[in-house]
Write an enzyme that holds these catalytic residues in place. Structure first.
Site, short mmCIF file in Angstrom:
data_model
loop_
_atom_site.label_atom_id
_atom_site.label_comp_id
_atom_site.label_asym_id
_atom_site.label_seq_id
_atom_site.Cartn_x
_atom_site.Cartn_y
_atom_site.Cartn_z
N SER A 123 97.70 143.82 92.27
CA SER A 123 98.74 144.22 92.18
C SER A 123 99.01 146.05 91.73
O SER A 123 99.84 146.51 92.45
CB SER A 123 99.63 143.33 91.13
N ARG A 150 100.26 149.13 94.12
CA ARG A 150 101.11 150.06 93.27
C ARG A 150 100.68 151.47 93.45
O ARG A 150 101.36 152.63 93.31
CB ARG A 150 101.71 149.46 92.13
N GLY A 196 101.97 139.75 101.33
CA GLY A 196 103.23 139.67 100.93
C GLY A 196 103.59 140.88 100.18
O GLY A 196 104.71 141.66 100.25
N SER A 255 110.53 136.65 90.87
CA SER A 255 109.67 137.37 91.77
C SER A 255 109.43 138.94 91.43
O SER A 255 110.44 139.66 91.52
CB SER A 255 110.26 137.28 93.23
N ASP A 277 99.94 132.95 90.48
CA ASP A 277 98.75 132.67 91.22
C ASP A 277 97.55 131.75 91.00
O ASP A 277 96.59 131.67 91.52
CB ASP A 277 98.21 134.23 91.87
N ARG A 324 93.48 131.91 98.15
CA ARG A 324 93.25 131.20 96.56
C ARG A 324 92.96 129.74 97.02
O ARG A 324 92.21 129.18 95.91
CB ARG A 324 94.40 131.52 96.07
C1 S3P Z 1 102.91 140.16 92.93
C2 S3P Z 1 103.94 139.14 92.69
C3 S3P Z 1 103.69 137.68 93.07
C4 S3P Z 1 102.38 137.27 93.14
C5 S3P Z 1 101.55 137.93 94.24
C6 S3P Z 1 101.45 139.51 93.48
C7 S3P Z 1 102.82 141.58 92.93
O1 S3P Z 1 104.41 137.24 93.87
O2 S3P Z 1 102.25 135.69 93.62
O3 S3P Z 1 100.27 137.71 94.47
O4 S3P Z 1 102.07 142.12 92.93
O5 S3P Z 1 104.04 141.89 92.52
P1 S3P Z 1 106.22 136.94 93.90
O6 S3P Z 1 106.88 138.06 93.45
O7 S3P Z 1 106.50 136.41 95.25
O8 S3P Z 1 106.27 135.78 92.78
#
Ligand code: S3P
Length: 446
Positions: free
Chosen positions: A27, A31, A99, A172, A325, A401
């Protein structure tokens, strides 16, 4: 990613011993690259996770016109364009399996008048993008997607952006973060609220890059984040802590393989990320956190784990976002526990890299573990003293995972556990096999 599957077996292993350092936090890595690409001046990143998901984000930030240079292992330099300076990419942006990368970049470009096309692998192309694209319209962005808000997506950033006031309807961090990043180039103040607290890395990093951002608690336990647009971000140095979501795999392996004792160094201890540690302790895990210290605005520490007899628990639903996660690997720990483990409030798991709830349930059943699937969760019947039978083959559905969790199950099951593919582990934890083998884990080609 290779299109050739590489099946792999996790085999009964001797006690795991030694210390290991898992890779950088995914994460925070995404960023750091994105904010570096939006800032003026240089951002120097150390400890960046060099896995496929993050490398795709680096590539996209480059495609929007920032300079992104790898200077050594984990050491990257980003020279950004300044907020509003992103240009139209020359090609389609392929985010692979990620994602997070795709949704955050959608937010980051949504208030700059450029058009970009977003796509990904067959997993990402089934994941809902409308949850980000619809609220981005509040800023003036426009998009076209496949029915259901699926990729490929064409997104055109607002020509004359307006500020937004939006309550994120699901738990989220990705949606919240996309909305915060879009606010950077909208005039005036935007307000993004959430009912449930989720990981706060975007907020922390925006403040560190110089954005005017305030977080105010709400009476219902949520919070409202206010951010001032037309921001001027300045490049900074970012030291990426080690990923607790990756640490979870060797950690649970050491709990379930008899006589194990390991140490994991420099793990991020942000409370929005450590729900698994708390849950495992409630299950009876010997898990100590030592050498706690500050690193670039985040707490980190070393995690010491010893093999432990586990008992089933009920996970409080309000803790779910702090370990969102970690349910695949918690389900594996629960399979080895005495008694049942009840997990509810997991509806978000249905829209991860796979329908993770269904994939966990199928994987447990294939290995002789009793489990009841609920709409929003599952109840795992621990095998306790009898041991987990194993001997099953798990369909990984392009979900890293799921692959790592069931390989860990095989290390302590009575018979080996096979995953139908292990290539996608490279999206988040390319050194998984070598790091685990270094601690004593045994894997075999299947
Ligand atoms: C993440 C947020 C989570 C997590 C993903 C990483 C992030 O997803 O499951 O692995 O870095 O903001 P969601 O925002 O869909 O819950």
């Amino acid at each position: 990613m290779s299109s050739l599957a590489r099946p792999l077996k996790g085999c009964r292993s001797p006690a795991l011993r030694g210390s290991a350092t898992v890779p950088g936090d995914k994460s925070i890595s995404h960023r750091a690259l994105i904010l570096g690409g939006l800032a003026l001046g240089e951002t120097r990143i150390t400890g960046l996770l060099e896995a496929e998901d993050v490398l795709n984000t680096a590539e996209s930030v480059r495609a929007f016109g920032a300079q992104v240079v790898r200077q050594g292992p984990g050491a990257w330099k980003v020279s950004g364009t300044g907020v509003g300076g992103w240009r139209r990419p020359e090609d389609v942006l392929d985010f692979g399996n990620s994602g997070t990368g795709s949704r955050l970049v959608m937010g980051a470009m949504a208030t700059t008048p450029v058009t970009a096309v977003f796509t990904g692998d067959s997993s990402l192309r089934q994941r809902p993008m409308g949850r980000v694209l619809e609220p981005l319209k509040l800023y003036g962005a426009e998009y076209d997607a496949r029915p259901g808000g699926l990729m490929p997506v064409t997104l055109t950033g607002a020509g004359a952006a307006m500020p937004a006031d939006y309550l994120v309807p699901m738990a989220s961090a990705q949606v919240k973060s996309a909305m915060l990043l879009a606010a950077l180039n909208a005039p005036g103040r935007s307000r993004i609220s959430q009912k449930t607290l989720t990981r706060d890395h975007t907020e922390k990093m925006l403040a560190a890059f110089g954005a005017a951002i305030t977080v105010e608690p709400l009476a219902d336990g949520g919070e409202a984040i206010t951010i001032t647009g037309e921001a001027e971000l300045k490049g900074i140095s970012v030291a990426v802590p080690r990923d607790p979501s990756s640490a979870a795999f060797p950690l649970v392996a050491a709990l379930i393989v008899p006589d194990s004792e390991i140490l994991l160094n420099d793990v991020l201890l942000n409370p929005r990320r450590t729900g698994l540690f708390e849950t495992l302790r409630e299950m009876g895990a010997s898990l100590d956190i030592v050498n706690v210290r500050d690193s670039g605005g985040e707490q980190i520490g070393d995690v010491k784990i010893r093999a432990s007899a586990l008992r089933g628990v009920e996970v409080p639903p309000e803790r779910v976002p702090d370990m969102i996660d970690e349910f695949p690997i918690l389900a594996v720990a629960a399979a080895f526990a005495e008694g049942s483990t009840i997990m509810r409030g997991l509806e978000e798991l249905r829209v991860k890299e796979s329908d993770r709830l269904a994939a966990i349930v199928a994987g447990l059943r294939a290995n002789g573990v009793g489990v009841e699937e609920l709409d929003d969760g599952m109840v795992v019947q621990g095998c306790g003293q009898g041991g987990v039978p194993g001997a099953g083959t798990v369909a990984t559905a392009l979900d890293h995972r799921i692959a790592m969790s069931f390989l860990v199950m095989g290390l302590a099951a009575r018979a080996a556990v096979t995953v139908d593919d292990s290539t996608m582990i490279a999206t988040s934890f390319p050194e998984f096999e070598s790091l685990m083998s270094g601690l004593g884990a045994v894997f075999e080609p299947a």
